[in-house]
Design a protein around this motif. Sequence first.
Motif, PDB file in Angstrom:
ATOM      1  N   ASP A   1      -5.328  -5.613  -1.859  1.00 56.70           N
ATOM      2  CA  ASP A   1      -5.837  -5.992  -3.112  1.00 56.70           C
ATOM      3  C   ASP A   1      -4.772  -6.266  -4.070  1.00 56.70           C
ATOM      4  O   ASP A   1      -5.267  -6.809  -4.767  1.00 56.70           O
ATOM      5  CB  ASP A   1      -6.553  -4.980  -3.405  1.00 56.70           C
ATOM      6  CG  ASP A   1      -6.956  -4.594  -4.377  1.00 56.70           C
ATOM      7  OD1 ASP A   1      -7.685  -4.358  -4.592  1.00 56.70           O
ATOM      8  OD2 ASP A   1      -7.112  -5.315  -5.290  1.00 56.70           O
ATOM      9  N   GLN A   2      -2.432  -5.955  -3.446  1.00 55.10           N
ATOM     10  CA  GLN A   2      -2.650  -6.583  -4.808  1.00 55.10           C
ATOM     11  C   GLN A   2      -2.313  -8.193  -4.542  1.00 55.10           C
ATOM     12  O   GLN A   2      -1.516  -8.559  -3.993  1.00 55.10           O
ATOM     13  CB  GLN A   2      -1.569  -5.937  -5.670  1.00 55.10           C
ATOM     14  CG  GLN A   2      -1.443  -6.555  -7.316  1.00 55.10           C
ATOM     15  CD  GLN A   2      -2.724  -6.201  -8.047  1.00 55.10           C
ATOM     16  OE1 GLN A   2      -4.154  -6.496  -7.647  1.00 55.10           O
ATOM     17  NE2 GLN A   2      -2.467  -5.430  -9.074  1.00 55.10           N
ATOM     18  N   THR A   3      -2.976  -8.792  -5.576  1.00 56.70           N
ATOM     19  CA  THR A   3      -3.412 -10.224  -5.360  1.00 56.70           C
ATOM     20  C   THR A   3      -3.415 -10.666  -6.825  1.00 56.70           C
ATOM     21  O   THR A   3      -3.771  -9.724  -7.851  1.00 56.70           O
ATOM     22  CB  THR A   3      -4.344 -10.552  -4.593  1.00 56.70           C
ATOM     23  OG1 THR A   3      -4.493  -9.937  -3.346  1.00 56.70           O
ATOM     24  CG2 THR A   3      -4.507 -12.203  -4.422  1.00 56.70           C
ATOM     25  N   THR A   4      -3.609 -11.921  -6.999  1.00 60.44           N
ATOM     26  CA  THR A   4      -3.695 -12.588  -8.550  1.00 60.44           C
ATOM     27  C   THR A   4      -4.230 -13.765  -8.200  1.00 60.44           C
ATOM     28  O   THR A   4      -3.994 -14.627  -7.402  1.00 60.44           O
ATOM     29  CB  THR A   4      -2.446 -12.607  -9.344  1.00 60.44           C
ATOM     30  OG1 THR A   4      -2.923 -12.815 -10.666  1.00 60.44           O
ATOM     31  CG2 THR A   4      -1.373 -13.733  -9.005  1.00 60.44           C
ATOM     32  N   HIS A   5      -5.421 -14.035  -9.223  1.00 60.42           N
ATOM     33  CA  HIS A   5      -5.882 -15.327  -9.088  1.00 60.42           C
ATOM     34  C   HIS A   5      -5.967 -16.403 -10.684  1.00 60.42           C
ATOM     35  O   HIS A   5      -5.706 -15.450 -11.431  1.00 60.42           O
ATOM     36  CB  HIS A   5      -7.471 -15.322  -8.899  1.00 60.42           C
ATOM     37  CG  HIS A   5      -8.311 -16.479  -8.951  1.00 60.42           C
ATOM     38  ND1 HIS A   5      -8.325 -17.331  -7.981  1.00 60.42           N
ATOM     39  CD2 HIS A   5      -8.917 -16.995  -9.906  1.00 60.42           C
ATOM     40  CE1 HIS A   5      -9.274 -18.423  -8.128  1.00 60.42           C
ATOM     41  NE2 HIS A   5      -9.497 -18.344  -9.477  1.00 60.42           N
ATOM     42  N   TYR A   6      -5.716 -17.565 -10.578  1.00 63.19           N
ATOM     43  CA  TYR A   6      -5.668 -18.053 -11.808  1.00 63.19           C
ATOM     44  C   TYR A   6      -6.779 -19.419 -11.606  1.00 63.19           C
ATOM     45  O   TYR A   6      -6.797 -20.079 -10.422  1.00 63.19           O
ATOM     46  CB  TYR A   6      -4.562 -18.586 -12.361  1.00 63.19           C
ATOM     47  CG  TYR A   6      -3.599 -19.295 -11.345  1.00 63.19           C
ATOM     48  CD1 TYR A   6      -3.114 -20.359 -11.399  1.00 63.19           C
ATOM     49  CD2 TYR A   6      -2.752 -18.393 -10.536  1.00 63.19           C
ATOM     50  CE1 TYR A   6      -2.386 -21.238 -10.510  1.00 63.19           C
ATOM     51  CE2 TYR A   6      -1.647 -19.009  -9.751  1.00 63.19           C
ATOM     52  CZ  TYR A   6      -1.510 -20.412  -9.776  1.00 63.19           C
ATOM     53  OH  TYR A   6      -0.678 -20.588  -8.729  1.00 63.19           O
TER      54      TYR A   6
ATOM     55  N   ASP B   1       0.166  -5.754  -1.137  1.00 63.36           N
ATOM     56  CA  ASP B   1       0.187  -4.407  -1.961  1.00 63.36           C
ATOM     57  C   ASP B   1       0.758  -4.934  -3.304  1.00 63.36           C
ATOM     58  O   ASP B   1       1.304  -5.759  -3.645  1.00 63.36           O
ATOM     59  CB  ASP B   1       0.828  -3.340  -1.221  1.00 63.36           C
ATOM     60  CG  ASP B   1       0.466  -2.185  -1.649  1.00 63.36           C
ATOM     61  OD1 ASP B   1      -0.373  -1.697  -2.503  1.00 63.36           O
ATOM     62  OD2 ASP B   1       1.357  -0.907  -1.545  1.00 63.36           O
ATOM     63  N   THR B   2       0.481  -4.014  -4.249  1.00 59.96           N
ATOM     64  CA  THR B   2       1.075  -4.052  -5.556  1.00 59.96           C
ATOM     65  C   THR B   2       2.625  -4.000  -5.526  1.00 59.96           C
ATOM     66  O   THR B   2       3.029  -3.102  -4.840  1.00 59.96           O
ATOM     67  CB  THR B   2       0.425  -2.857  -6.500  1.00 59.96           C
ATOM     68  OG1 THR B   2      -0.776  -2.710  -6.550  1.00 59.96           O
ATOM     69  CG2 THR B   2       1.156  -3.102  -7.824  1.00 59.96           C
ATOM     70  N   PHE B   3       3.149  -4.973  -5.865  1.00 62.75           N
ATOM     71  CA  PHE B   3       4.543  -5.264  -5.822  1.00 62.75           C
ATOM     72  C   PHE B   3       5.090  -5.409  -4.400  1.00 62.75           C
ATOM     73  O   PHE B   3       6.280  -5.293  -3.887  1.00 62.75           O
ATOM     74  CB  PHE B   3       5.604  -4.105  -6.398  1.00 62.75           C
ATOM     75  CG  PHE B   3       5.330  -3.731  -7.875  1.00 62.75           C
ATOM     76  CD1 PHE B   3       5.934  -4.717  -8.705  1.00 62.75           C
ATOM     77  CD2 PHE B   3       4.470  -2.654  -8.368  1.00 62.75           C
ATOM     78  CE1 PHE B   3       5.520  -4.470  -9.917  1.00 62.75           C
ATOM     79  CE2 PHE B   3       4.513  -2.438  -9.512  1.00 62.75           C
ATOM     80  CZ  PHE B   3       4.877  -3.124 -10.520  1.00 62.75           C
ATOM     81  N   GLY B   4       4.027  -5.767  -3.492  1.00 63.48           N
ATOM     82  CA  GLY B   4       4.363  -6.141  -2.084  1.00 63.48           C
ATOM     83  C   GLY B   4       5.005  -4.903  -1.287  1.00 63.48           C
ATOM     84  O   GLY B   4       4.690  -3.773  -1.228  1.00 63.48           O
TER      85      GLY B   4
END
Length: 565
Positions: free
Chosen positions: A375-380, A398-401
Amino acid sequence: MNFKPITAYIATILFIAVSIAGYAQQQTAANDKYKNGMVVCAYPDAAKAGLDVLKKGGNAVDAAVAVQFALAVTHPQAGNIGGGGFMVYRSAKGVSTTLDFREKAPAKASADMYLDAAGNVIPDMSLYTHQASGVPGSVDGMVQAHKKYGRLKWATLVQPAINLALKGFKMTKRLAADINRSDSVFKSLNPGKKYLIGDRPWQEGDTLIQHDLGETLALIRDKGRAGFYEGKVAGLMIAEMKRGNGLFTRADLQNYHAVWRKPVIGTYKNYKVITMPPPSSGGIALLQLLKSVEPYPLHRYGFNSDSTVQLMVEAERRVYADRSKYLGDPDYYKVPVDSLLRPKYIKSRMQSFNWDAATPSASIQPGTFIGYESDQTTHYSIVDKDGNAVAITTTLNDTFGSKIFVAGAGFLLNNEMDDFSSKPGVPNMYGLVGGKANSIQPGKRMLSCMTPTIVEKNNRLYMVVGTPGGSTIITSVFQAVLNVIEFDMDMQQAVSAKRFHHQWLPDDIQSEAGALNDATKDKLVKKGYKLTKRGAIGRVDGILKTSTGYEGGADPRGDDTKLGY
């Protein structure tokens, strides 16, 4: 179950109002509309970088390149140059395509690489080690997207990110807190490195300067693809791999290339849905979900009512079961796309659905069809003044990979190898299980839930949407689309509304606080559903095309920002 007395209807309407009111938009009023273009992404400075490009005459892809590199600086939790992602593109003339810049397994990878001598999965090896990293794809993806569709010069698009890295930017409260929470892990996994580590805990308003990252971006600006996959930066990556017994090599970097793929396209009522094909599982799953619920009067049931939740959950458990068996990298495994999306098949999957009781996930297995070979990912989301639209979801996993930095280059390595099935039936960090279709093979792309999506209405652009969130990505996009189409929400309301999630295994409905009212919860529990509370689900960013302009939705669960002109 189709009959709703007037009191229940009124209660549902009140519940919708309360739920939406709880998420006031942080940047602009929900009904602000812009005629010339819009950018919605995870961090204010990155949104500004994209909007500035649009104002200079750049198109949606130009703005996407600027946003991607700016997020690598301002949103290190998921923005990246050391990760990968997917792009769905629709031109103003209605021509659509997708770009797969997902990471790939190194040539030295093997199916059993994360198992011990007894055949058990070694804890955290696929998460927080150098062996967790796939070959990065983001830089090549941006290079290819720009080469095919870009209008402005490459250097112009990368420069804003360089400025943010070298001159610094003001940290939000959330970014400072996220970095502080990972401080001890950064120090443990990065001996001798000082990236994101301060003399004291970070605070809102502090200026973050990242000199090495800025120098890396400058090489990408000046040399394009070669500035990352060759020369100094490639050397620093390989040196980092050797320090931690990582797997990818110079040859892996040189051989990496993003791939243009045909989108998967389906319909929901009179809407056309354009979304990502494998190795994303998101597009197929989204279309299956929409078709599963299409025959039912969701609008009459109401937003997050017991009937709506039950129907959506039963569709979700069947779709995620299919995901576990049939979805993987199409270059390595025959994915039965047509069979999975056949209306007759989807209808057959829902035949065991019973309004009177939950269907135990233990009784649901992946479907079967004639002639299939086993879940860590980002979208635009971005739309320009001409109507070109881009939906991009990008990730480190992951958050911060892996939380491991490349010494001298200043960026984080991904831990996407965890998205493979390390062992059939053993869940990954998101609780997702898989098998042969998503087994580890050299050069293979790992399966993903990322679901960047563009929706048309009457052959015209209607919606651009996507989200981070690991296994919850698919269901978050599913809910956002239905919120607009079925529950008459504007874009901001649709992304702000409380969400729930089910993924077959584990067999429970996970929901945000306030997503389900007490009456709904009681009815679901009596039918045998297990309910679990959890924190925020997804960070959906979307754009809706209305008769008066573009309307944005920036998820208040993060620092997400919508800007238009």
